[in-house]
Write an enzyme that holds these catalytic residues in place. Structure first.
Site, short mmCIF file in Angstrom:
data_model
loop_
_atom_site.label_atom_id
_atom_site.label_comp_id
_atom_site.label_asym_id
_atom_site.label_seq_id
_atom_site.Cartn_x
_atom_site.Cartn_y
_atom_site.Cartn_z
CG ASN A 38 2.52 2.30 -1.32
OD1 ASN A 38 2.92 3.29 -1.94
ND2 ASN A 38 1.66 1.44 -1.83
CD1 TRP A 39 4.57 7.52 2.52
CD2 TRP A 39 5.60 9.24 1.51
NE1 TRP A 39 5.51 8.02 3.39
CE2 TRP A 39 6.15 9.06 2.79
CE3 TRP A 39 6.09 10.25 0.69
CZ2 TRP A 39 7.18 9.89 3.28
CZ3 TRP A 39 7.12 11.06 1.17
CH2 TRP A 39 7.64 10.89 2.45
CE LYS A 40 -1.80 2.48 -0.93
NZ LYS A 40 -3.06 1.79 -0.79
N GLY A 81 -7.12 -0.14 2.35
CA GLY A 81 -7.81 1.16 2.48
C GLY A 81 -9.24 1.05 2.98
CG HIS A 119 -0.18 -1.65 -4.72
ND1 HIS A 119 -1.50 -1.29 -4.82
CD2 HIS A 119 0.14 -1.61 -3.41
CE1 HIS A 119 -1.96 -1.03 -3.60
NE2 HIS A 119 -0.97 -1.21 -2.73
CD GLU A 152 -3.99 1.42 -4.20
OE1 GLU A 152 -2.95 2.08 -4.35
OE2 GLU A 152 -4.55 1.27 -3.09
CB SER A 187 -6.81 -1.90 6.98
OG SER A 187 -7.59 -1.40 5.90
CD GLU A 193 -0.34 -4.61 -0.07
OE1 GLU A 193 -0.20 -3.90 0.91
OE2 GLU A 193 -0.43 -4.14 -1.23
P1 PGA Z 1 -3.64 0.57 3.42
O1 PGA Z 1 -2.83 0.28 2.07
O2 PGA Z 1 -2.68 0.35 4.56
O3 PGA Z 1 -4.09 1.99 3.30
O4 PGA Z 1 -4.77 -0.41 3.47
C1 PGA Z 1 -1.94 -0.79 1.99
C2 PGA Z 1 -1.37 -0.91 0.61
O5 PGA Z 1 -2.08 -0.62 -0.36
O6 PGA Z 1 -0.20 -1.28 0.44
#
Ligand code: PGA
Length: 256
Positions: free
Chosen positions: A9-11, A174, A96, A98, A214, A168
């Protein structure tokens, strides 16, 4: 037997041209494997160039990071399932954390997104997970189950079979703080139980459940040791082709 699935996932990272360079670099480092499926989720603006760079028969599938539930209409800034399909997407990330935390998405929105994806033939990757406060209050299972109920209610067995669930924990995203394999596996088992009770045991044992938060080349192997963890949703560590290729290589080792 469930095939592991690794999703990058590049966000909100990489331009359309950076996407092409990344894909060329990645494909020079690692190739298709019969032991794992690989999915990339660039931002909307890079989907077209990524799709062209991959070509129509690539071993890497394309995924969008979000979707609107209507197929078209007056929804400024939104993107629909038919638009994503037309660009070659096969998957879409939905719910997600976020999106939930920063953009106020609620289960009722997420449920509509899951349904729209399924109606149009996209496979949803539904994200669920508890906050640190929830975990410390012993509420992990309650929170995750409520998210699952709110997003998957009344799906047919056939539809549910196309859904991937990504567990998650918000406190692991992150932060560099990964859940232990046992912590992740324990939530995965409760998700499978939820599916078994709501649908049946065949669906519960067939559905893919990923871990995200992470994930790195250093910890992917220990996560995949658990037979209930079917792969990973990778954020930060998928942005660098070398690190993502290492994760893919380690995930492609056949499971015992
Ligand atoms: P991360 O993000 O690997 O940077 O913790 C995972 C995600 O948000 O899907």
């Amino acid at each position: 037997m469930r095939r592991p699935l690794i999703v990058g996932n590049w966000k909100m990272n990489k331009t359309a041209s950076e996407a092409v360079a990344f894909i060329r670099d990645l494909c020079g480092r690692v190739s298709a494997s019969p032991h794992a499926d690989v999915v990339l989720a660039p931002p909307f603006t890079a989907l077209e160039s990524a799709s062209r760079a991959l070509g129509s028969s690539s071993w890497i599938s394309l995924c969008a990071q979000d979707i609107h539930w209507e197929p078209h209409g007056a929804f400024t800034g939104e993107v629909s399932a038919p638009m994503l399909l037309d660009l070659g997407c096969r998957y879409v990330i939905v719910g997600h954390s976020e999106r939930r935390i920063l953009f106020g998405e609620r289960d009722e929105h997420i449920q509509k997104k899951v349904r729209s994806a399924l109606r149009h033939g996209l496979s949803p990757i539904l994200c669920v997970g508890e906050s640190l406060g929830d975990r410390e209050a012993g509420q992990t299972e309650t929170v995750v189950t409520a998210q699952l109920k709110g997003s998957l209610a009344e799906l047919s067995m056939r539809d549910l079979a196309t859904v991937t669930i990504a567990y998650e924990p918000v406190w692991a995203i992150g932060t560099g703080r990964t859940a232990t394999t046992e912590q992740a596996a324990s939530v995965h088992r409760s998700i499978r139980l939820f599916v078994e009770i709501g649908w049946n045991s065949e669906t519960a044992s067939a559905i893919r459940i990923l871990y995200g938060g992470s994930v790195t080349p250093q910890n992917i192997k220990s996560l995949l040791v658990s037979d209930t963890i079917d792969g990973a949703l990778v954020g930060g560590a998928c942005l660098d082709p070398d690190s993502f290729a290492t994760i893919l290589r380690l995930a492609q080792i056949p499971r015992a």
